[in-house]
Design an enzyme around this catalytic site. Sequence first.
Site, PDB file in Angstrom:
ATOM      1  CG  HIS A 132      45.255  42.203  38.872  1.00  0.00           C
ATOM      2  ND1 HIS A 132      44.569  42.610  37.752  1.00  0.00           N
ATOM      3  CD2 HIS A 132      45.320  40.855  38.805  1.00  0.00           C
ATOM      4  CE1 HIS A 132      44.228  41.550  37.030  1.00  0.00           C
ATOM      5  NE2 HIS A 132      44.681  40.475  37.650  1.00  0.00           N
ATOM      6  CD  GLU A 133      46.960  38.302  41.126  1.00  0.00           C
ATOM      7  OE1 GLU A 133      46.026  37.500  41.304  1.00  0.00           O
ATOM      8  OE2 GLU A 133      47.453  38.520  40.008  1.00  0.00           O
ATOM      9  CG  HIS A 136      41.593  38.019  40.297  1.00  0.00           C
ATOM     10  ND1 HIS A 136      40.662  37.946  39.288  1.00  0.00           N
ATOM     11  CD2 HIS A 136      42.794  38.251  39.700  1.00  0.00           C
ATOM     12  CE1 HIS A 136      41.269  38.124  38.114  1.00  0.00           C
ATOM     13  NE2 HIS A 136      42.561  38.322  38.342  1.00  0.00           N
ATOM     14  CD  GLU A 210      43.048  38.152  34.669  1.00  0.00           C
ATOM     15  OE1 GLU A 210      43.804  39.098  34.986  1.00  0.00           O
ATOM     16  OE2 GLU A 210      42.896  37.149  35.389  1.00  0.00           O
TER      17      GLU A 210
END
Length: 289
Positions: A132-133, A136, A210
């Site tokens: 997930h990071e 980003h 997100e």
Amino acid sequence: MLNNTLRTFVLLAALTVLFIIVGDLIGGKSGATLALVIALFMNLSAYWFSDKLALAMSGARPVSEHEDPELHALVAKLARKAGLPKPRVYIIPAETPNAFATGRNPQNAAVAVTAGIRRLLTREELEGVLAHELAHIKNRDILISSIAAVIAGAISYLAYMGQWTLFFGGLGEDDEDRSHPLGLLAALVAIILAPIAASLIQLAISRSREYLADATGARICRCPLSLARALEKLEAWNRQLPLNVNPAQAQMFIVNPLSGETLMRLFSTHPPIEDRIAKLIEMAERERF
């Protein structure tokens, strides 16, 4: 993914239109230009040094491969899958489990995790969080949030300038339209409501990114359910033990570190966890990873 990308584009367009309207009502071309220049300078400075600022404010320290070989191996593996250079790896000395990514571009990126997250999550769940990071970073979310911050900041500066202009004797006496009573009323409404509207749009962009990072991260690690399980655990812990961070930093983390407080959805930096988990479960069923 396409829906969230389109939503971000629409929200940025709405923010831009709002800036144009407010600029015309309050400051005219010269006032709007001045507000944009001030906001651009401040936010681009923050963008350029985003990694250093975020890491320093969170108390993160670099962690070497010798200290945590498993964490480094996971980050390296996921970075290869995402087609990214391996970011620098940091640890935050806090028991509340959470994580964030920062950096103005993939070449200057860093990933930070708390000490608590290393103890709480399984390897597969941690892999989902790290994916997930990295999403980003891959999606250039620091850049997008900086663009939104520039426009929203310019709108706030315009409103602030308008307050002082009204205080010192009126708004736009040199402009017939804006010196008209209806024009003054419209400007007064804009001064009060425009910064609120800009903040709401900026927060909506944050929530949209997100959702997109969840979807992109699930494809990187190829296990949406691992990320879903991790989000459920992180939300529960952050409600019990909120992380002590500056509220301005809250949007960086994978789950809201201030979620021990009751937040209205419109004023939240993150989508509801139950919605994020539901979308990940639906994705796992649909795409059969």
